[in-house]
Design a protein around this motif. Sequence first.
Motif, PDB file in Angstrom:
ATOM      1  N   LEU A  50       0.826  -1.204   0.000  1.00 50.91           N
ATOM      2  CA  LEU A  50       0.000   0.000   0.000  1.00 50.91           C
ATOM      3  C   LEU A  50       0.860   1.254   0.000  1.00 50.91           C
ATOM      4  CD1 LEU A  50      -2.604  -1.042   2.745  1.00 50.91           C
ATOM      5  CD2 LEU A  50      -2.924  -1.131   0.259  1.00 50.91           C
ATOM      6  N   ALA A  51       0.359   2.283  -0.719  1.00 47.93           N
ATOM      7  CA  ALA A  51       0.971   3.604  -0.623  1.00 47.93           C
ATOM      8  C   ALA A  51       0.465   4.351   0.591  1.00 47.93           C
ATOM      9  CB  ALA A  51       0.685   4.412  -1.888  1.00 47.93           C
ATOM     10  N   GLY A  52      -0.701   3.938   1.116  1.00 44.03           N
ATOM     11  CA  GLY A  52      -1.245   4.593   2.291  1.00 44.03           C
ATOM     12  C   GLY A  52      -2.610   4.049   2.666  1.00 44.03           C
ATOM     13  N   ALA A  75       5.413   1.230   8.716  1.00 39.75           N
ATOM     14  CA  ALA A  75       5.713   2.604   8.311  1.00 39.75           C
ATOM     15  C   ALA A  75       4.772   3.090   7.214  1.00 39.75           C
ATOM     16  CB  ALA A  75       7.160   2.705   7.851  1.00 39.75           C
ATOM     17  N   VAL A  76       3.787   2.288   6.836  1.00 38.75           N
ATOM     18  CA  VAL A  76       2.844   2.739   5.813  1.00 38.75           C
ATOM     19  C   VAL A  76       2.163   4.013   6.303  1.00 38.75           C
ATOM     20  CG1 VAL A  76       0.949   1.295   6.709  1.00 38.75           C
ATOM     21  CG2 VAL A  76       0.915   2.042   4.327  1.00 38.75           C
ATOM     22  N   PRO A  77       2.055   5.047   5.465  1.00 41.00           N
ATOM     23  CA  PRO A  77       1.478   6.311   5.948  1.00 41.00           C
ATOM     24  C   PRO A  77      -0.038   6.256   6.049  1.00 41.00           C
ATOM     25  CG  PRO A  77       2.197   6.541   3.674  1.00 41.00           C
ATOM     26  CD  PRO A  77       2.648   5.188   4.128  1.00 41.00           C
ATOM     27  N   PHE A  78      -0.550   6.919   7.076  1.00 45.91           N
ATOM     28  CA  PHE A  78      -1.985   7.021   7.331  1.00 45.91           C
ATOM     29  C   PHE A  78      -2.409   8.486   7.281  1.00 45.91           C
ATOM     30  CE2 PHE A  78      -1.235   2.939   9.183  1.00 45.91           C
ATOM     31  CZ  PHE A  78      -2.457   2.299   9.378  1.00 45.91           C
ATOM     32  N   ARG A 106       0.147  14.012   1.687  1.00 40.75           N
ATOM     33  CA  ARG A 106       0.437  13.078   0.604  1.00 40.75           C
ATOM     34  C   ARG A 106       0.723  11.711   1.192  1.00 40.75           C
ATOM     35  NH1 ARG A 106       0.748  15.916  -4.117  1.00 40.75           N
ATOM     36  NH2 ARG A 106       1.204  14.003  -5.258  1.00 40.75           N
ATOM     37  N   LEU A 107       0.125  10.703   0.590  1.00 42.34           N
ATOM     38  CA  LEU A 107       0.426   9.312   0.913  1.00 42.34           C
ATOM     39  C   LEU A 107       1.134   8.747  -0.315  1.00 42.34           C
ATOM     40  CD1 LEU A 107      -2.962   8.195   2.550  1.00 42.34           C
ATOM     41  CD2 LEU A 107      -0.948   9.219   3.644  1.00 42.34           C
ATOM     42  N   GLY A 108       2.464   8.734  -0.262  1.00 41.77           N
ATOM     43  CA  GLY A 108       3.210   8.420  -1.470  1.00 41.77           C
ATOM     44  C   GLY A 108       2.898   9.478  -2.521  1.00 41.77           C
ATOM     45  N   PRO A 109       2.554   9.061  -3.749  1.00 39.62           N
ATOM     46  CA  PRO A 109       2.248  10.023  -4.799  1.00 39.62           C
ATOM     47  C   PRO A 109       0.812  10.538  -4.776  1.00 39.62           C
ATOM     48  CG  PRO A 109       2.147   7.819  -5.691  1.00 39.62           C
ATOM     49  CD  PRO A 109       2.591   7.676  -4.262  1.00 39.62           C
TER      50      PRO A 109
END
Length: 248
Positions: A50-52, A75-78, A106-109
Amino acid sequence: MLTVTRVVHASVLLDFGGARILTDPWFSETRFYRHGEPRAIANAADLPELAGIVISHGHYDHCDLDNLVEYPDKAVPFAVVPGLAKKVRAAGFTNVVELAPWQSTRLGPVEVIAAPASHGVPEVTFVLRADGHTAYFGADTLRIDELDEIAGRFPDLDLALLPVNGLRIRPAFNHKVVMDAEEAADLTRVLHPRIAVPIHYAFSSGPLGDRIITKGDRRGADLFRDAAADRVPDTAVHILPTGQPLTL
């Protein structure tokens, strides 16, 4: 390219050209919280990379942290509703930001913008943008006037994911806490997305709970499709079985 896949209930995978965002994770069940439909992913450990993750509010059927801890990347962003970050961090996830309406991150891109919501507890909905596409995730909010502002800020929505079961709480004199199919169709008229996908309609409180705790219309997806056809015929409504991807 944007691909949407319903996992179950309001849990959806949005794939923006390879950057996948998971909304409102719910994998397990309890006596009074039943999916009412097969889930496309059995357990958080089976999720793709997942990117987020976005979480609209802290109710168990939208924030199943006890199961989500099985996801290996801590560490996946939330992006979460204000007040929820401490609980997410306590589950072992380290990269969490809280967003009030119209704040962004931003969650990744993927750009994520919080939008208003009303559900009786602190809640936000989300607009997500990446890879040339914009999607709105309505979680399980009521139909409130503040949602109309989304149309002005994001006039070219590709996708709207909207709750439709009109859930009511029986012990609270049938107090309504989620928009129904007609209200979701009205919001679709205002938002005018290219595609609308109903969510949050198969949920059950179980045989006993449906009689004494909650009241919701499990026909919501079909009712929404018919109501939206009348109000905004140039928006395509897709009722997606869990696990069936739709690519825009």
